[in-house]
Write a protein that holds these residues in place. Structure first.
Motif, mmCIF file in Angstrom:
data_model
loop_
_atom_site.group_PDB
_atom_site.id
_atom_site.type_symbol
_atom_site.label_atom_id
_atom_site.label_comp_id
_atom_site.label_asym_id
_atom_site.label_seq_id
_atom_site.Cartn_x
_atom_site.Cartn_y
_atom_site.Cartn_z
ATOM 1 N N MET A 1 0.842 -1.236 -0.191
ATOM 2 C CA MET A 1 0.044 -0.047 -0.040
ATOM 3 C C MET A 1 0.838 1.228 -0.123
ATOM 4 S SD MET A 1 -2.837 1.268 2.658
ATOM 5 C CE MET A 1 -1.567 1.250 3.991
ATOM 6 N N THR A 2 0.704 2.175 -0.858
ATOM 7 C CA THR A 2 1.406 3.534 -0.774
ATOM 8 C C THR A 2 0.974 4.261 0.004
ATOM 9 O OG1 THR A 2 1.502 3.056 -3.361
ATOM 10 C CG2 THR A 2 2.083 5.518 -2.515
ATOM 11 N N VAL A 3 1.926 4.822 0.863
ATOM 12 C CA VAL A 3 1.634 5.654 2.004
ATOM 13 C C VAL A 3 1.534 7.128 1.454
ATOM 14 C CG1 VAL A 3 2.485 6.740 4.235
ATOM 15 C CG2 VAL A 3 2.832 4.347 3.776
ATOM 16 N N PRO A 4 0.434 7.877 1.577
ATOM 17 C CA PRO A 4 0.381 9.133 1.292
ATOM 18 C C PRO A 4 1.398 10.366 1.862
ATOM 19 C CG PRO A 4 -1.540 8.954 2.757
ATOM 20 C CD PRO A 4 -0.682 7.509 2.452
ATOM 21 N N ARG A 5 2.086 10.971 0.939
ATOM 22 C CA ARG A 5 2.915 11.983 1.557
ATOM 23 C C ARG A 5 2.473 13.441 2.205
ATOM 24 N NH1 ARG A 5 5.600 10.552 -3.477
ATOM 25 N NH2 ARG A 5 7.281 9.390 -3.219
ATOM 26 N N SER A 6 3.017 13.810 2.987
ATOM 27 C CA SER A 6 2.644 14.792 3.669
ATOM 28 C C SER A 6 3.060 16.140 2.866
ATOM 29 C CB SER A 6 3.013 15.060 5.103
ATOM 30 O OG SER A 6 4.325 15.231 5.113
ATOM 31 N N GLY A 7 2.594 17.678 3.225
ATOM 32 C CA GLY A 7 3.189 18.371 2.639
ATOM 33 C C GLY A 7 4.653 18.708 2.694
ATOM 34 N N PHE A 8 5.132 18.347 3.902
ATOM 35 C CA PHE A 8 6.644 18.362 3.942
ATOM 36 C C PHE A 8 7.213 17.203 3.216
ATOM 37 C CE2 PHE A 8 10.627 16.895 6.128
ATOM 38 C CZ PHE A 8 11.427 18.431 6.332
ATOM 39 N N GLY A 9 6.530 15.928 3.469
ATOM 40 C CA GLY A 9 7.135 14.789 2.486
ATOM 41 C C GLY A 9 7.164 15.084 0.955
ATOM 42 N N ALA A 10 6.248 15.650 0.461
ATOM 43 C CA ALA A 10 5.952 16.099 -0.786
ATOM 44 C C ALA A 10 6.943 16.993 -1.411
ATOM 45 C CB ALA A 10 4.506 16.309 -1.261
ATOM 46 N N LEU A 11 7.382 17.944 -0.529
ATOM 47 C CA LEU A 11 8.429 18.931 -0.793
ATOM 48 C C LEU A 11 9.735 18.357 -1.049
ATOM 49 C CD1 LEU A 11 7.217 22.054 1.272
ATOM 50 C CD2 LEU A 11 7.187 21.717 -1.249
ATOM 51 N N LEU A 12 9.885 17.498 0.077
ATOM 52 C CA LEU A 12 11.204 16.757 0.015
ATOM 53 C C LEU A 12 11.528 15.947 -1.381
ATOM 54 C CD1 LEU A 12 12.169 15.197 3.428
ATOM 55 C CD2 LEU A 12 12.813 17.217 2.434
ATOM 56 N N HIS A 13 10.441 14.992 -1.564
ATOM 57 C CA HIS A 13 10.413 14.164 -2.907
ATOM 58 C C HIS A 13 10.843 14.942 -4.075
ATOM 59 C CE1 HIS A 13 9.244 11.232 -5.675
ATOM 60 N NE2 HIS A 13 9.650 10.297 -4.891
ATOM 61 N N ALA A 14 9.693 16.026 -4.137
ATOM 62 C CA ALA A 14 10.004 16.739 -5.463
ATOM 63 C C ALA A 14 11.219 17.628 -5.569
ATOM 64 C CB ALA A 14 8.655 18.041 -5.484
ATOM 65 N N TRP A 15 11.854 18.113 -4.581
ATOM 66 C CA TRP A 15 12.999 18.774 -4.482
ATOM 67 C C TRP A 15 14.162 17.738 -4.594
ATOM 68 C CZ3 TRP A 15 11.233 22.665 -0.264
ATOM 69 C CH2 TRP A 15 10.399 23.750 -1.152
ATOM 70 N N ARG A 16 13.820 16.721 -3.929
ATOM 71 C CA ARG A 16 15.158 15.706 -4.429
ATOM 72 C C ARG A 16 15.166 15.275 -5.935
ATOM 73 N NH1 ARG A 16 14.748 10.032 -4.294
ATOM 74 N NH2 ARG A 16 12.652 10.001 -2.854
ATOM 75 N N ASP A 17 14.146 15.175 -6.621
ATOM 76 C CA ASP A 17 13.796 14.691 -7.945
ATOM 77 C C ASP A 17 14.567 15.594 -8.950
ATOM 78 O OD1 ASP A 17 12.893 12.144 -7.525
ATOM 79 O OD2 ASP A 17 10.530 12.887 -8.145
ATOM 80 N N ARG A 18 14.478 17.111 -8.259
ATOM 81 C CA ARG A 18 14.868 18.311 -8.958
ATOM 82 C C ARG A 18 16.332 18.365 -9.139
ATOM 83 N NH1 ARG A 18 13.418 24.104 -7.024
ATOM 84 N NH2 ARG A 18 15.125 23.394 -5.495
ATOM 85 N N LEU A 19 16.844 17.911 -8.119
ATOM 86 C CA LEU A 19 18.250 17.945 -7.847
ATOM 87 C C LEU A 19 19.310 17.135 -8.915
ATOM 88 C CD1 LEU A 19 20.768 19.876 -6.606
ATOM 89 C CD2 LEU A 19 20.422 18.415 -4.702
ATOM 90 N N SER A 20 19.950 17.751 -9.570
ATOM 91 C CA SER A 20 21.210 16.944 -10.208
ATOM 92 C C SER A 20 22.073 16.169 -9.470
ATOM 93 C CB SER A 20 21.611 17.709 -11.460
ATOM 94 O OG SER A 20 22.776 17.133 -12.206
ATOM 95 N N PRO A 21 22.402 15.184 -9.483
ATOM 96 C CA PRO A 21 23.265 14.331 -8.730
ATOM 97 C C PRO A 21 24.827 14.978 -9.154
ATOM 98 C CG PRO A 21 22.137 12.786 -9.792
ATOM 99 C CD PRO A 21 21.625 14.000 -10.268
ATOM 100 N N ALA A 22 25.019 15.486 -10.297
ATOM 101 C CA ALA A 22 26.148 16.134 -10.619
ATOM 102 C C ALA A 22 26.640 17.400 -9.867
ATOM 103 C CB ALA A 22 26.431 16.458 -12.004
ATOM 104 N N ASP A 23 25.614 18.319 -9.738
ATOM 105 C CA ASP A 23 25.601 19.481 -8.861
ATOM 106 C C ASP A 23 25.612 19.204 -7.415
ATOM 107 O OD1 ASP A 23 25.339 21.100 -11.180
ATOM 108 O OD2 ASP A 23 23.284 21.359 -11.065
ATOM 109 N N ALA A 24 25.395 17.896 -7.029
ATOM 110 C CA ALA A 24 25.542 17.859 -5.656
ATOM 111 C C ALA A 24 26.854 16.925 -5.216
ATOM 112 C CB ALA A 24 24.475 16.748 -5.017
ATOM 113 N N GLY A 25 27.754 16.792 -6.409
ATOM 114 C CA GLY A 25 28.960 16.296 -6.127
ATOM 115 C C GLY A 25 29.083 14.778 -6.270
#
Length: 289
Positions: A1-25
């Motif tokens: 079962m998929t656990v629904p994300r909270s507002g905080f969790g949704a932001l974490l996931h969206a911004w994690r998907d956005r950040l390039s691994p190369a830009d993070a080193g």
């Protein structure tokens, strides 16, 4: 079962998907499927467990501390407005004006990540270490082995806790007492600019009570910013490395980028090259898992 994300969790996931691994080193391998950072990469950058990041994203972990939110904001390379939004989504007030800023702008983080041949550590105005690259860890020691609240240069020099115990032997070209005094003078300068910062006040009070040397310098030093130096670092595997230590101020952010460099072709430059390849480990030392 998929656990629904909270507002905080949704932001974490969206911004994690956005950040390039190369830009993070991180090195991007061929065939990588993740559009941005993997969860374990975010956990590594923020100094958190992978399980805790997962629970935050899924909304199963509630009420993250301000320290955790700040670490995640830096790891995700958020703008100041995005950082403030992340704090509010966690039910916290964003850092207030007039207090020491520990936010590292995305451009500075990308610069640190891409200058992989230079050990770089980024410090806040109170000399708290807030960002570093892999070669810094190889040269100075892994900051994640020290509790986040202890990652402070003044605590490493004058304290008696984890930061002091983890500090590798460093010899300044200047008189050692002069180097220590310059750090205290820099803290006095920070106090004059951030008189309402509670964390800075706690740091000074703790060190004045714990260290006679700090108390002496505090009573006698004139407020002034710490500048460049030449240092010899005793590395447990490489031996002595003599390097130029430069302190670069980030305008508008009140951050200090501390860099260590050696002249091209010198034996010390060769030692840095060896650290870059080995990560500071011996050939027989097992890699961390």
């Amino acid at each position: 079962m998929t656990v629904p994300r909270s507002g905080f969790g949704a932001l974490l996931h969206a911004w994690r998907d956005r950040l390039s691994p190369a830009d993070a080193g991180f090195t991007v391998a061929a065939g990588r499927r993740a559009p941005g950072l993997r969860r374990e990469e975010l956990a590594q950058l923020a100094g958190l467990s992978v399980d805790y990041v997962l629970r935050l994203e899924q909304g199963r972990a509630k009420n993250p501390s301000a320290q955790v939110v700040g670490a995640l904001a830096r790891a995700l390379q958020l703008s100041r407005a995005e950082r403030d939004r992340l704090y509010r989504s966690a039910g916290l007030l964003p850092p207030q004006d007039g207090t020491i800023n520990t936010h590292v702008p995305p451009g500075v983080q990308r610069l640190v990540a891409r200058l992989g041949d230079v050990p770089i550590g980024v410090f806040a105005a109170d000399w708290t270490l807030v960002w570093w690259n892999p070669l810094w860890s190889a040269l100075i020691g892994d900051p994640t082995m020290v509790p986040a609240g202890e990652r402070n240069l003044a605590r490493a020099i004058f304290g008696n806790g984890a930061a002091h115990a983890a500090m590798r032997p460093v010899r300044s070209e200047r008189d050692e007492d002069a180097f220590a005094a310059s750090i205290v003078a820099d803290l006095k300068d920070a106090v004059s600019r951030y008189p309402e910062d509670a964390r800075l006040d706690d740091l000074v009070r703790d060190l004045r009570g714990a260290s006679g040397a700090f108390a002496h310098h505090w009573a006698t030093a004139t407020a002034a910013q710490h500048t460049t130096d030449r240092k010899t670092i005793l590395h447990p595997e490489i031996g002595e490395i003599e390097l130029d230590c430069d302190v670069l101020i980030v305008p508008g952010a009140d951050l200090r980028m501390v860099t260590y460099t050696a002249a091209t072709g010198s034996s010390d430059a060769g030692k840095l090259d060896l650290l870059r390849v080995t990560g500071g480990r011996t050939a027989t030392e097992p890699s961390a898992r």
